[in-house]
Motif scaffolding. Sequence first.
Motif, PDB file in Angstrom:
ATOM      1  N   GLY A 176       0.806  -1.224   0.000  1.00  0.00           N
ATOM      2  CA  GLY A 176       0.000   0.000   0.000  1.00  0.00           C
ATOM      3  C   GLY A 176       0.833   1.264   0.000  1.00  0.00           C
ATOM      4  N   MET A 177       2.085   1.186   0.454  1.00  0.00           N
ATOM      5  CA  MET A 177       2.890   2.392   0.603  1.00  0.00           C
ATOM      6  C   MET A 177       3.375   2.933  -0.751  1.00  0.00           C
ATOM      7  N   LYS A 178       3.210   2.165  -1.818  1.00  0.00           N
ATOM      8  CA  LYS A 178       3.757   2.646  -3.088  1.00  0.00           C
ATOM      9  C   LYS A 178       2.752   3.460  -3.900  1.00  0.00           C
ATOM     10  N   TYR A 179       1.492   3.424  -3.505  1.00  0.00           N
ATOM     11  CA  TYR A 179       0.498   4.117  -4.315  1.00  0.00           C
ATOM     12  C   TYR A 179       0.353   5.586  -3.961  1.00  0.00           C
ATOM     13  N   ARG A 180      -0.085   6.372  -4.959  1.00  0.00           N
ATOM     14  CA  ARG A 180      -0.407   7.773  -4.682  1.00  0.00           C
ATOM     15  C   ARG A 180      -1.570   7.762  -3.686  1.00  0.00           C
ATOM     16  N   HIS A 181      -1.470   8.613  -2.697  1.00  0.00           N
ATOM     17  CA  HIS A 181      -2.309   8.494  -1.519  1.00  0.00           C
ATOM     18  C   HIS A 181      -2.746   9.842  -1.018  1.00  0.00           C
ATOM     19  N   TYR A 182      -3.823   9.866  -0.316  1.00  0.00           N
ATOM     20  CA  TYR A 182      -4.201  10.997   0.532  1.00  0.00           C
ATOM     21  C   TYR A 182      -4.284  12.315  -0.224  1.00  0.00           C
ATOM     22  N   ALA A 183      -4.477  12.261  -1.544  1.00  0.00           N
ATOM     23  CA  ALA A 183      -4.349  13.476  -2.342  1.00  0.00           C
ATOM     24  C   ALA A 183      -5.587  14.359  -2.234  1.00  0.00           C
ATOM     25  N   PRO A 184      -5.392  15.614  -1.861  1.00  0.00           N
ATOM     26  CA  PRO A 184      -6.502  16.563  -1.917  1.00  0.00           C
ATOM     27  C   PRO A 184      -6.743  16.956  -3.369  1.00  0.00           C
ATOM     28  N   LYS A 185      -7.883  17.610  -3.632  1.00  0.00           N
ATOM     29  CA  LYS A 185      -8.139  18.067  -5.013  1.00  0.00           C
ATOM     30  C   LYS A 185      -7.189  19.204  -5.376  1.00  0.00           C
ATOM     31  N   ALA A 186      -6.871  20.020  -4.374  1.00  0.00           N
ATOM     32  CA  ALA A 186      -6.002  21.183  -4.606  1.00  0.00           C
ATOM     33  C   ALA A 186      -4.562  20.739  -4.861  1.00  0.00           C
ATOM     34  N   ASP A 187      -3.782  21.618  -5.493  1.00  0.00           N
ATOM     35  CA  ASP A 187      -2.327  21.411  -5.555  1.00  0.00           C
ATOM     36  C   ASP A 187      -1.800  21.606  -4.139  1.00  0.00           C
ATOM     37  N   MET A 188      -0.738  20.900  -3.823  1.00  0.00           N
ATOM     38  CA  MET A 188      -0.229  21.037  -2.453  1.00  0.00           C
ATOM     39  C   MET A 188       1.295  21.086  -2.445  1.00  0.00           C
ATOM     40  N   THR A 189       1.843  21.963  -1.622  1.00  0.00           N
ATOM     41  CA  THR A 189       3.290  22.077  -1.465  1.00  0.00           C
ATOM     42  C   THR A 189       3.636  22.020   0.020  1.00  0.00           C
ATOM     43  N   VAL A 190       4.677  21.261   0.345  1.00  0.00           N
ATOM     44  CA  VAL A 190       5.169  21.214   1.724  1.00  0.00           C
ATOM     45  C   VAL A 190       6.393  22.114   1.823  1.00  0.00           C
ATOM     46  N   ILE A 191       6.410  22.982   2.835  1.00  0.00           N
ATOM     47  CA  ILE A 191       7.560  23.863   3.038  1.00  0.00           C
ATOM     48  C   ILE A 191       8.321  23.365   4.263  1.00  0.00           C
ATOM     49  N   GLU A 192       9.622  23.126   4.027  1.00  0.00           N
ATOM     50  CA  GLU A 192      10.436  22.448   5.024  1.00  0.00           C
ATOM     51  C   GLU A 192      11.617  23.335   5.407  1.00  0.00           C
ATOM     52  N   GLY A 193      11.981  23.349   6.680  1.00  0.00           N
ATOM     53  CA  GLY A 193      13.157  24.109   7.094  1.00  0.00           C
ATOM     54  C   GLY A 193      12.973  24.706   8.469  1.00  0.00           C
ATOM     55  N   ASN A 194      13.770  25.695   8.775  1.00  0.00           N
ATOM     56  CA  ASN A 194      13.683  26.410  10.044  1.00  0.00           C
ATOM     57  C   ASN A 194      12.284  27.017  10.210  1.00  0.00           C
ATOM     58  N   LEU A 196      -0.713  25.122   1.236  1.00  0.00           N
ATOM     59  CA  LEU A 196       0.677  25.270   1.665  1.00  0.00           C
ATOM     60  C   LEU A 196       0.773  24.675   3.063  1.00  0.00           C
ATOM     61  N   ALA A 197       1.653  23.682   3.231  1.00  0.00           N
ATOM     62  CA  ALA A 197       1.735  23.000   4.528  1.00  0.00           C
ATOM     63  C   ALA A 197       3.143  23.100   5.096  1.00  0.00           C
ATOM     64  N   GLY A 198       3.241  23.426   6.367  1.00  0.00           N
ATOM     65  CA  GLY A 198       4.539  23.505   7.051  1.00  0.00           C
ATOM     66  C   GLY A 198       4.959  22.116   7.517  1.00  0.00           C
ATOM     67  N   ALA A 199       6.183  21.708   7.177  1.00  0.00           N
ATOM     68  CA  ALA A 199       6.676  20.381   7.575  1.00  0.00           C
ATOM     69  C   ALA A 199       6.868  20.319   9.091  1.00  0.00           C
ATOM     70  N   LEU A 200       6.698  19.109   9.642  1.00  0.00           N
ATOM     71  CA  LEU A 200       6.956  18.889  11.067  1.00  0.00           C
ATOM     72  C   LEU A 200       8.374  18.392  11.235  1.00  0.00           C
ATOM     73  N   SER A 201       9.028  18.836  12.330  1.00  0.00           N
ATOM     74  CA  SER A 201      10.410  18.397  12.539  1.00  0.00           C
ATOM     75  C   SER A 201      10.412  17.198  13.473  1.00  0.00           C
ATOM     76  N   ASP A 202      10.565  16.024  12.934  1.00  0.00           N
ATOM     77  CA  ASP A 202      10.640  14.809  13.749  1.00  0.00           C
ATOM     78  C   ASP A 202      11.197  13.728  12.835  1.00  0.00           C
ATOM     79  N   THR A 203      12.246  13.049  13.295  1.00  0.00           N
ATOM     80  CA  THR A 203      12.876  12.098  12.378  1.00  0.00           C
ATOM     81  C   THR A 203      12.338  10.681  12.495  1.00  0.00           C
ATOM     82  N   ASP A 204      11.727  10.325  13.635  1.00  0.00           N
ATOM     83  CA  ASP A 204      11.206   8.959  13.694  1.00  0.00           C
ATOM     84  C   ASP A 204       9.985   8.760  14.591  1.00  0.00           C
ATOM     85  N   GLY A 205       9.488   9.801  15.212  1.00  0.00           N
ATOM     86  CA  GLY A 205       8.354   9.645  16.121  1.00  0.00           C
ATOM     87  C   GLY A 205       7.014   9.879  15.449  1.00  0.00           C
TER      88      GLY A 205
END
Length: 335
Positions: A233-251, A306-315
Amino acid sequence: MDTKILTEKEIQEAAAVIKEGGLVAFPTETVYGLGADALNEKAVAKVYEAKGRPSDNPMIVHIARASDIGQLTPRLSPDIVTLIENFWPGPLTLVVKRKEGVPDRTTGGLDTVGVRMPDSPIALELINWAGCPIAAPSANLSGKPSPTRFEDVVEDLDGKVDAIIKGPDCRVGIESTVLDVSGDTPTILRPGIITPENIEAAIGKKVAVDPALYVKRPENGSGGEEFKPKSPGMKYRHYAPKADMTVIEGNREQVKAEIQRLKALNERLGNKVGVILFEEKAFIEAAHNFFAQLRDLDRQNVDLILAGALSDTDGVGFAVMNRMLKSAGYNIVRV
Ligand code: AMP
Ligand code: MG
């Protein structure tokens, strides 16, 4: 097909539908599930049809008593017993060797089966009354965000299933952690709110994480050299909203500023822009709200999310990020 809307008081009616080989959507603590008798091949086939789900994507089988796992798998290792004692009922799916009676349809042809005991009185009562294990993937159309509220299920499945049980909003909000315990090293195939750390604390040994989960840009959301997830299941396109979506990652501060900048510019072009930005480190809350926010923004007909990324590496934050990156089709901006 007329879909019956049932209340918590009408669970026996819902259970009768399952027994007769029909489909019932029901709440669990993770997301709503679309259930069928897991041992009835024809019933399970109807789940794939209603969801438009690829047939190689196996279902999680839900049970109401831990000992019922014996209907699905021949033996329990000490680790499996410990995991069941520590985490069931709850959002941990165990991938175990399957017994012969479990249909190929349910396991996507694999020689293993994913099993879990949900922590939801409605789900447990439904399984009990049905008297069989219930195969249940998320109760959404394949590819769309998972449903965490009754109205989300109605939006996707009204007219396509026999009944929907109207229950409360789901407590967790993202799907279960999937842990493969069929081999020597327990391996996380899908991250969830039960983290590798939680599992290691319970069994006292190192847990592996499927390396495919760390790949951020699989080619077209499938294929790709490094992107070969062990969970189909992890290989399929998933959870897609109708809108275009961008994730912003960083500080954090820069992410906020970049979201404001992109929002203002896009609004000037006449676009309706939605923002998803969780409190820093509020990972449990992010898990609870993420899919609901995607669906709400779609209902508001936004053009861009526009979505802000969460900072967490394994939790837990990592588990939400796994969904967020897929929703955005791995469209990431780094600031
Ligand atoms: P869903 O029911 O929509 O939450 O999807 C179930 C997830 O569990 C999918 O990602 C499946 O690929 C995964 N899964 C279920 N059974 C197995 C299994 N036997 N081996 C590996 N992954 C599984
Ligand atoms: Mg799903």
